[in-house]
Design an enzyme around this catalytic site. Structure first.
Site: not given
Length: 264
Positions: A114, A134
Protein backbone atom coordinates in the site's frame (compact mmCIF):
# COMPACT_ATOMS: atom_id res chain seq x y z
CA UNK A 1 15.26 16.55 13.18
CA UNK A 2 13.88 13.86 15.47
CA UNK A 3 16.06 11.04 16.71
CA UNK A 4 14.41 8.09 15.04
CA UNK A 5 14.75 4.64 16.53
CA UNK A 6 13.16 2.48 13.84
CA UNK A 7 13.86 4.32 10.62
CA UNK A 8 16.86 6.03 9.05
CA UNK A 9 16.42 9.56 7.74
CA UNK A 10 19.14 10.78 5.39
CA UNK A 11 19.22 14.13 3.60
CA UNK A 12 21.89 14.68 0.94
CA UNK A 13 21.64 17.80 -1.17
CA UNK A 14 18.16 17.73 -2.73
CA UNK A 15 17.49 14.04 -2.06
CA UNK A 16 16.01 12.53 1.11
CA UNK A 17 16.10 8.79 1.76
CA UNK A 18 13.82 7.18 4.36
CA UNK A 19 14.75 3.62 5.27
CA UNK A 20 12.39 1.49 7.33
CA UNK A 21 14.72 -0.17 9.82
CA UNK A 22 13.24 -3.30 11.40
CA UNK A 23 14.83 -5.90 9.11
CA UNK A 24 14.43 -8.66 11.68
CA UNK A 25 10.65 -8.54 11.05
CA UNK A 26 10.77 -7.50 7.37
CA UNK A 27 10.36 -3.87 8.45
CA UNK A 28 6.84 -4.48 9.72
CA UNK A 29 5.11 -1.31 10.87
CA UNK A 30 4.49 -1.32 14.59
CA UNK A 31 3.04 1.72 16.35
CA UNK A 32 6.42 3.33 16.92
CA UNK A 33 7.67 2.92 13.36
CA UNK A 34 4.32 4.09 11.99
CA UNK A 35 4.49 7.27 14.07
CA UNK A 36 8.10 7.85 13.05
CA UNK A 37 7.25 7.36 9.37
CA UNK A 38 4.50 9.97 9.54
CA UNK A 39 6.85 12.38 11.31
CA UNK A 40 9.55 11.81 8.67
CA UNK A 41 7.08 12.41 5.83
CA UNK A 42 5.97 15.65 7.49
CA UNK A 43 9.63 16.70 7.63
CA UNK A 44 9.98 16.05 3.90
CA UNK A 45 6.82 18.04 3.21
CA UNK A 46 8.23 21.00 5.14
CA UNK A 47 11.59 20.85 3.33
CA UNK A 48 11.21 23.12 0.31
CA UNK A 49 14.67 22.23 -0.96
CA UNK A 50 13.95 18.49 -1.23
CA UNK A 51 13.24 17.41 -4.80
CA UNK A 52 13.34 13.61 -4.57
CA UNK A 53 12.35 11.29 -1.74
CA UNK A 54 13.39 7.63 -1.79
CA UNK A 55 11.56 5.11 0.38
CA UNK A 56 13.23 1.77 1.01
CA UNK A 57 13.65 -0.97 3.60
CA UNK A 58 16.68 -2.22 5.48
CA UNK A 59 18.02 -5.75 5.18
CA UNK A 60 17.18 -6.74 1.59
CA UNK A 61 13.47 -6.42 2.20
CA UNK A 62 10.95 -3.63 1.82
CA UNK A 63 8.00 -3.94 4.19
CA UNK A 64 5.71 -6.75 5.29
CA UNK A 65 2.97 -4.33 6.32
CA UNK A 66 1.47 -4.03 9.78
CA UNK A 67 3.07 -5.73 12.76
CA UNK A 68 0.02 -7.91 13.29
CA UNK A 69 1.07 -9.27 16.66
CA UNK A 70 0.41 -5.80 18.06
CA UNK A 71 -3.26 -5.98 17.14
CA UNK A 72 -4.07 -8.06 20.21
CA UNK A 73 -2.71 -5.23 22.37
CA UNK A 74 -5.04 -2.59 20.98
CA UNK A 75 -7.78 -1.42 23.32
CA UNK A 76 -11.01 0.45 22.78
CA UNK A 77 -11.05 2.36 19.52
CA UNK A 78 -7.25 2.28 19.08
CA UNK A 79 -7.66 0.29 15.87
CA UNK A 80 -9.66 3.14 14.36
CA UNK A 81 -7.06 5.75 15.25
CA UNK A 82 -4.17 3.61 14.06
CA UNK A 83 -5.80 3.01 10.68
CA UNK A 84 -6.53 6.72 10.39
CA UNK A 85 -2.84 7.41 11.05
CA UNK A 86 -1.92 5.00 8.25
CA UNK A 87 -4.37 6.63 5.87
CA UNK A 88 -3.09 10.10 6.70
CA UNK A 89 0.50 8.97 6.14
CA UNK A 90 -0.09 7.50 2.70
CA UNK A 91 -2.10 10.54 1.66
CA UNK A 92 0.78 12.76 2.80
CA UNK A 93 3.14 10.72 0.61
CA UNK A 94 0.84 10.95 -2.39
CA UNK A 95 0.54 14.73 -1.97
CA UNK A 96 4.26 15.41 -1.49
CA UNK A 97 5.82 18.00 -3.80
CA UNK A 98 9.09 16.04 -4.27
CA UNK A 99 9.13 13.13 -6.69
CA UNK A 100 8.82 9.92 -4.66
CA UNK A 101 10.54 6.64 -5.51
CA UNK A 102 9.93 3.30 -3.78
CA UNK A 103 12.95 0.97 -3.98
CA UNK A 104 11.54 -2.49 -3.36
CA UNK A 105 13.44 -5.66 -2.53
CA UNK A 106 12.28 -8.83 -0.82
CA UNK A 107 8.90 -8.74 0.90
CA UNK A 108 6.37 -6.14 -0.22
CA UNK A 109 3.03 -7.16 1.22
CA UNK A 110 0.00 -5.65 2.92
CA UNK A 111 0.81 -2.17 4.17
CA UNK A 112 4.16 -2.34 2.39
CA UNK A 113 2.44 -2.76 -0.96
CA UNK A 114 0.00 0.00 0.00
CA UNK A 115 2.94 2.35 0.60
CA UNK A 116 4.16 1.81 -2.97
CA UNK A 117 0.75 2.71 -4.40
CA UNK A 118 1.22 6.36 -3.44
CA UNK A 119 4.78 6.74 -4.75
CA UNK A 120 5.42 8.28 -8.16
CA UNK A 121 7.85 5.56 -9.23
CA UNK A 122 8.43 1.99 -8.07
CA UNK A 123 11.65 0.14 -8.89
CA UNK A 124 11.67 -3.47 -7.71
CA UNK A 125 14.04 -6.40 -7.74
CA UNK A 126 13.18 -9.60 -9.55
CA UNK A 127 13.22 -11.48 -6.23
CA UNK A 128 10.67 -9.21 -4.55
CA UNK A 129 7.36 -10.80 -3.59
CA UNK A 130 4.08 -8.94 -3.56
CA UNK A 131 0.67 -9.62 -2.10
CA UNK A 132 -2.25 -8.66 0.10
CA UNK A 133 -2.47 -11.53 2.62
CA UNK A 134 -4.67 -9.78 5.18
CA UNK A 135 -7.64 -12.03 4.53
CA UNK A 136 -5.81 -15.02 6.04
CA UNK A 137 -5.33 -13.03 9.27
CA UNK A 138 -9.07 -12.24 9.39
CA UNK A 139 -8.44 -8.54 8.80
CA UNK A 140 -9.06 -6.21 5.89
CA UNK A 141 -6.66 -3.72 4.29
CA UNK A 142 -7.03 -0.23 5.70
CA UNK A 143 -4.97 2.19 3.65
CA UNK A 144 -5.33 1.55 -0.03
CA UNK A 145 -5.40 -2.18 -0.72
CA UNK A 146 -9.11 -2.10 -1.44
CA UNK A 147 -9.42 1.42 -2.81
CA UNK A 148 -6.22 2.12 -4.75
CA UNK A 149 -5.30 -1.27 -6.23
CA UNK A 150 -8.40 -1.35 -8.49
CA UNK A 151 -7.29 2.00 -9.93
CA UNK A 152 -4.02 0.41 -11.04
CA UNK A 153 -4.86 -3.18 -11.85
CA UNK A 154 -8.66 -3.19 -12.21
CA UNK A 155 -11.34 -4.76 -10.06
CA UNK A 156 -10.72 -8.28 -11.29
CA UNK A 157 -7.10 -8.43 -10.07
CA UNK A 158 -7.90 -6.44 -6.94
CA UNK A 159 -10.46 -9.07 -5.96
CA UNK A 160 -8.09 -11.91 -6.82
CA UNK A 161 -5.24 -10.54 -4.73
CA UNK A 162 -7.36 -9.47 -1.75
CA UNK A 163 -9.76 -12.41 -1.60
CA UNK A 164 -7.23 -15.20 -2.24
CA UNK A 165 -4.26 -13.59 -0.53
CA UNK A 166 -1.52 -15.28 -2.57
CA UNK A 167 1.93 -13.85 -3.21
CA UNK A 168 2.98 -12.87 -6.73
CA UNK A 169 6.16 -11.92 -8.52
CA UNK A 170 7.64 -8.57 -9.38
CA UNK A 171 7.10 -9.39 -13.04
CA UNK A 172 3.37 -9.74 -12.42
CA UNK A 173 3.38 -6.55 -10.35
CA UNK A 174 4.97 -4.77 -13.31
CA UNK A 175 2.47 -6.28 -15.72
CA UNK A 176 -0.40 -4.85 -13.68
CA UNK A 177 1.09 -1.37 -13.26
CA UNK A 178 2.28 -1.67 -9.66
CA UNK A 179 5.94 -1.42 -10.75
CA UNK A 180 7.78 0.74 -13.28
CA UNK A 181 10.98 -1.27 -13.56
CA UNK A 182 12.22 -4.71 -12.48
CA UNK A 183 15.97 -5.13 -11.96
CA UNK A 184 18.36 -7.59 -10.37
CA UNK A 185 19.04 -7.01 -6.65
CA UNK A 186 22.57 -5.75 -7.26
CA UNK A 187 21.25 -3.07 -9.65
CA UNK A 188 18.47 -1.67 -7.45
CA UNK A 189 20.53 1.13 -5.90
CA UNK A 190 22.11 2.20 -9.19
CA UNK A 191 18.78 2.14 -11.04
CA UNK A 192 17.19 4.34 -8.40
CA UNK A 193 20.22 6.66 -8.56
CA UNK A 194 19.86 6.97 -12.35
CA UNK A 195 16.17 7.75 -12.04
CA UNK A 196 16.95 10.32 -9.35
CA UNK A 197 19.50 11.98 -11.62
CA UNK A 198 16.94 12.18 -14.41
CA UNK A 199 14.43 13.88 -12.10
CA UNK A 200 16.99 16.36 -10.79
CA UNK A 201 17.77 17.49 -14.34
CA UNK A 202 14.17 18.61 -14.88
CA UNK A 203 13.07 22.09 -13.93
CA UNK A 204 11.58 21.80 -10.40
CA UNK A 205 8.68 24.13 -11.11
CA UNK A 206 7.58 22.11 -14.13
CA UNK A 207 7.93 18.82 -12.26
CA UNK A 208 5.84 20.13 -9.37
CA UNK A 209 3.04 21.35 -11.56
CA UNK A 210 3.02 18.27 -13.80
CA UNK A 211 2.91 15.92 -10.82
CA UNK A 212 0.12 17.94 -9.21
CA UNK A 213 -1.97 17.89 -12.37
CA UNK A 214 -1.42 14.15 -12.88
CA UNK A 215 -2.41 13.32 -9.30
CA UNK A 216 -5.44 15.57 -9.05
CA UNK A 217 -6.86 14.82 -12.49
CA UNK A 218 -6.51 11.04 -12.29
CA UNK A 219 -10.00 10.40 -10.94
CA UNK A 220 -11.81 13.12 -12.88
CA UNK A 221 -13.54 13.18 -16.22
CA UNK A 222 -11.40 14.30 -19.14
CA UNK A 223 -13.06 17.71 -19.16
CA UNK A 224 -12.51 18.15 -15.44
CA UNK A 225 -8.93 16.94 -15.71
CA UNK A 226 -8.15 19.42 -18.50
CA UNK A 227 -8.76 22.25 -16.05
CA UNK A 228 -5.62 21.21 -14.17
CA UNK A 229 -3.54 21.48 -17.33
CA UNK A 230 -4.53 25.05 -18.19
CA UNK A 231 -2.16 26.86 -15.75
CA UNK A 232 0.95 24.86 -16.64
CA UNK A 233 1.97 26.30 -20.02
CA UNK A 234 1.38 30.02 -19.30
CA UNK A 235 3.33 29.66 -16.08
CA UNK A 236 6.19 27.93 -17.87
CA UNK A 237 6.57 30.62 -20.52
CA UNK A 238 9.36 32.97 -19.67
CA UNK A 239 10.52 30.84 -16.75
CA UNK A 240 14.21 30.27 -16.22
CA UNK A 241 13.57 26.60 -16.94
CA UNK A 242 12.26 27.33 -20.42
CA UNK A 243 15.11 29.74 -21.11
CA UNK A 244 17.66 27.22 -19.88
CA UNK A 245 16.04 24.50 -21.95
CA UNK A 246 16.67 26.46 -25.15
CA UNK A 247 20.40 26.50 -24.46
CA UNK A 248 22.13 23.82 -26.48
CA UNK A 249 24.17 22.32 -23.65
CA UNK A 250 21.31 22.21 -21.19
CA UNK A 251 18.96 20.72 -23.75
CA UNK A 252 21.54 18.16 -24.83
CA UNK A 253 22.20 16.99 -21.27
CA UNK A 254 18.53 16.56 -20.45
CA UNK A 255 17.75 14.75 -23.65
CA UNK A 256 20.79 12.48 -23.54
CA UNK A 257 19.76 11.32 -20.09
CA UNK A 258 16.07 10.98 -20.85
CA UNK A 259 15.43 10.01 -24.45
CA UNK A 260 16.38 6.33 -24.19
CA UNK A 261 15.76 5.82 -20.47
CA UNK A 262 13.82 2.58 -19.86
CA UNK A 263 13.20 2.43 -23.62
CA UNK A 264 13.48 -1.35 -23.57
Amino acid sequence: MSDYKKLIFERKDEVTTITLNRPEVHNALDRELSAELKDAILAVRADRECRVMILRGAGDTFCAGDDIKEFNEWKGDEAYWQVRLYQETVQLIEDLTPVTIAAVDGVCTGGGLELTLVCDFVVATNRSRWGMPEIDWDITPGWGGLSRIPRFAGRRKAKEWNLIGMLFSAEKAERYDLVNRVVSPEKLTSEVAKLTEIMLQKHPMTVRRTKFALNKSADLSVQGALAFEVPIMPYARGSSGLKDFTKAESRKKRRELSKDFWSD
